[in-house]
Design an enzyme around this catalytic site. Structure first.
Site, short mmCIF file in Angstrom:
data_model
loop_
_atom_site.label_atom_id
_atom_site.label_comp_id
_atom_site.label_asym_id
_atom_site.label_seq_id
_atom_site.Cartn_x
_atom_site.Cartn_y
_atom_site.Cartn_z
N ARG A 1 -4.55 15.07 13.34
CA ARG A 1 -4.30 15.00 14.66
C ARG A 1 -5.55 15.60 15.38
O ARG A 1 -5.55 15.17 16.81
CB ARG A 1 -2.75 15.60 15.10
CG ARG A 1 -2.65 17.11 15.01
CD ARG A 1 -1.45 17.51 15.36
NE ARG A 1 -1.45 19.05 15.20
CZ ARG A 1 -0.48 19.66 15.37
NH1 ARG A 1 0.74 19.09 15.67
NH2 ARG A 1 -0.36 21.19 15.09
N TYR B 1 31.78 5.69 26.29
CA TYR B 1 31.14 4.39 26.19
C TYR B 1 31.38 3.63 25.07
O TYR B 1 31.34 4.30 24.01
CB TYR B 1 30.00 4.59 26.74
CG TYR B 1 29.49 5.17 27.91
CD1 TYR B 1 29.94 4.24 29.19
CD2 TYR B 1 29.09 6.39 28.30
CE1 TYR B 1 29.54 4.54 30.54
CE2 TYR B 1 28.77 6.71 29.56
CZ TYR B 1 29.08 5.94 30.55
OH TYR B 1 28.85 6.34 31.90
N LYS C 1 4.16 27.94 23.00
CA LYS C 1 4.19 26.84 23.61
C LYS C 1 5.47 25.93 24.00
O LYS C 1 6.38 26.65 23.41
CB LYS C 1 3.17 25.76 22.55
CG LYS C 1 3.87 25.42 21.52
CD LYS C 1 3.09 24.74 20.32
CE LYS C 1 3.99 24.74 18.98
NZ LYS C 1 2.89 24.31 17.84
N MET D 1 25.98 11.75 29.47
CA MET D 1 24.77 12.43 29.79
C MET D 1 25.43 13.99 30.24
O MET D 1 24.56 14.80 29.86
CB MET D 1 24.35 11.90 31.16
CG MET D 1 23.17 12.44 31.65
SD MET D 1 22.63 11.87 33.18
CE MET D 1 21.85 10.06 32.87
#
Ligand SMILES: *Cc1c(COP(=O)(O)O)cnc(C)c1O
Length: 399
Positions: free
Chosen positions: A147, A289, A49, A337
């Protein structure tokens, strides 16, 4: 390490800025290690998956196909259809409950849905009638995972509805295949098989007991000789097939540890990124940052071509480290990023074009998959599936 050196300029143009290296031989050896823990005739359902845990499902299934698994395990109908498009003919189990409306697509793709409730079974049966083919499905028993699945303590309430909905009897054919939907498998999922040994043992035993009771109650609605599967990687290494006839391993094949007391997998994945800038800075220079790092003395910084947009967790800002020429270089400042910066003060000369290792082996000076996951306060699964499509997957040549 000469292999970490920048290639000459003509090579460099085609080189990606960052990439994932995948060792297919290691995946097969991990599979063999896991298989050695199983009774001989246990069927394998490798879990592929989420694009094969982020490795790229196309190459992955082509590789693992060599070991002749019984079926593939995916999470969604779209993932199952993708495997069919790739030419896979084995059964494909879709583990997440199929959303209403997706049944016809699943049936046309010859997928095997996993069912959690009678409503889903009824929907599947109508879709099977619409398409005009018999359909197989596996029934999930919820023994504590919560679940998905029929709750183990309520299966007796469902059994009669299930008999009706599978309607085996209508066809006068007890193969379980003649009519609508045949329940050819039954399974559950352990919630704590990868916890410490004591807790794992206790919860596996409890869930197995719940499963066995539910399975007996459901026997009348199942096709003859159903496939029975319980174990993920951790449970399979602890307990073999855990009383089932098939297992569903995932992370161990791809290099994730599943318990300190269990065999270690071979590392499968390396994540690498190029150095794109090197700079010497004076005391007081600020970085990133928020200027969360400030040089306390003259420092030397290397900017790497990998950031959180590539899947390097931002949580590693000012705490993780990478390998540069086999040495450990701390990540300094906040991860951006597209880039991150490491402190290479005192490391051997490093220049733009050199390759840093973000996830690697001990002699890379880089953290292992599990180590970086711990440092980022997550799990190996999230690191692997978080590696963005921006990073090309490079499969090492098989030996
Ligand atoms: C993902 C998954 C697995 C595989 O678990 P690992 O811990 O990766 O071995 C097994 N069964 C189900 C139902 C899953 O969703």
């Amino acid at each position: 390490m000469s292999t970490d050196r920048a290639p000459d300029r003509s090579d460099a143009v085609d080189e990606p800025r960052a990439w994932v290296e995948i060792d297919g031989d290691a995946i097969l050896r991990n599979l063999d290690t896991l298989r050695a823990a199983l009774p001989p005739d246990t069927r394998l359902i490798p879990m592929v998956k989420a694009d094969g845990y982020g490795l790229g499902v196309r190459r992955l299934v082509r590789l693992v196909d060599e070991r002749d698994p019984w079926a593939w395990g995916v999470a969604t109908v779209a993932e199952g259809l993708e495997l069919r498009r790739l030419g896979q003919e084995r059964p494909i189990l879709v583990f997440s409950p199929v959303s209403p409306g997706e049944e016809v697509r699943a049936i046309r793709g010859r997928l095997t849905p996993c069912l959690s409730d009678v409503e889903a079974l009824v929907r599947l049966r109508s879709a099977a009638e619409e398409v005009g083919v018999p359909v197989e499905a596996h029934l999930e028993v919820d023994t504590g995972m919560g679940r998905a699945g029929l709750r183990w303590d309520r299966v007796h309430e469902w059994a009669s509805y299930l008999v009706e909905a599978t309607s085996r009897d209508c066809e006068g054919d007890d193969s379980g295949r003649g009519a609508g939907v045949a329940l050819t498998g039954i399974f559950t999922h352990f919630h704590s098989a990868d916890e410490d040994q004591g807790r794992a043992r206790e919860t596996i035993d409890e869930q197995r007991d719940r499963f066995d009771r539910a399975r007996s109650a459901l026997a009348p609605v199942l096709a003859p000789d159903p496939v029975v599967h319980l174990a993920n990687s951790a449970a399979a290494l602890r307990d073999g097939a855990a009383g089932g006839t098939a297992v569903r391993p995932g992370i161990f094949l791809y290099g994730g540890h599943v318990g300190p007391d269990l065999p270690a997998p071979e590392p499968v994945v390396r994540v690498r990124a190029r150095v794109i800038r090197v700079v010497n800075v004076p005391e007081g220079a600020t970085l990133g940052y928020g200027a969360t790092h400030q040089a306390r003395a003259p420092e030397r910084w290397a900017t790497l071509a990998i950031g959180y947009g590539d899947g390097l967790p931002r949580r590693l800002s000012n705490r993780g480290c990478v390998g540069v020429h086999g040495c450990r270089a701390p990540i300094v400042g906040r991860i951006s990023m597209d880039t991150s910066v490491v402190d290479i003060t005192g490391l051997p000369s490093t220049r733009p074009g050199d390759v840093a290792t973000i996830v690697g082996r001990p002699d890379d000076g880089a953290p292992s998959l599990d180590r970086i996951a711990t440092e980022a306060e997550t799990i190996s699964y999230e690191i692997l599936t978080g590696l963005s499509p921006r990073l090309p997957r490079r499969w090492l040549p098989q030996t």
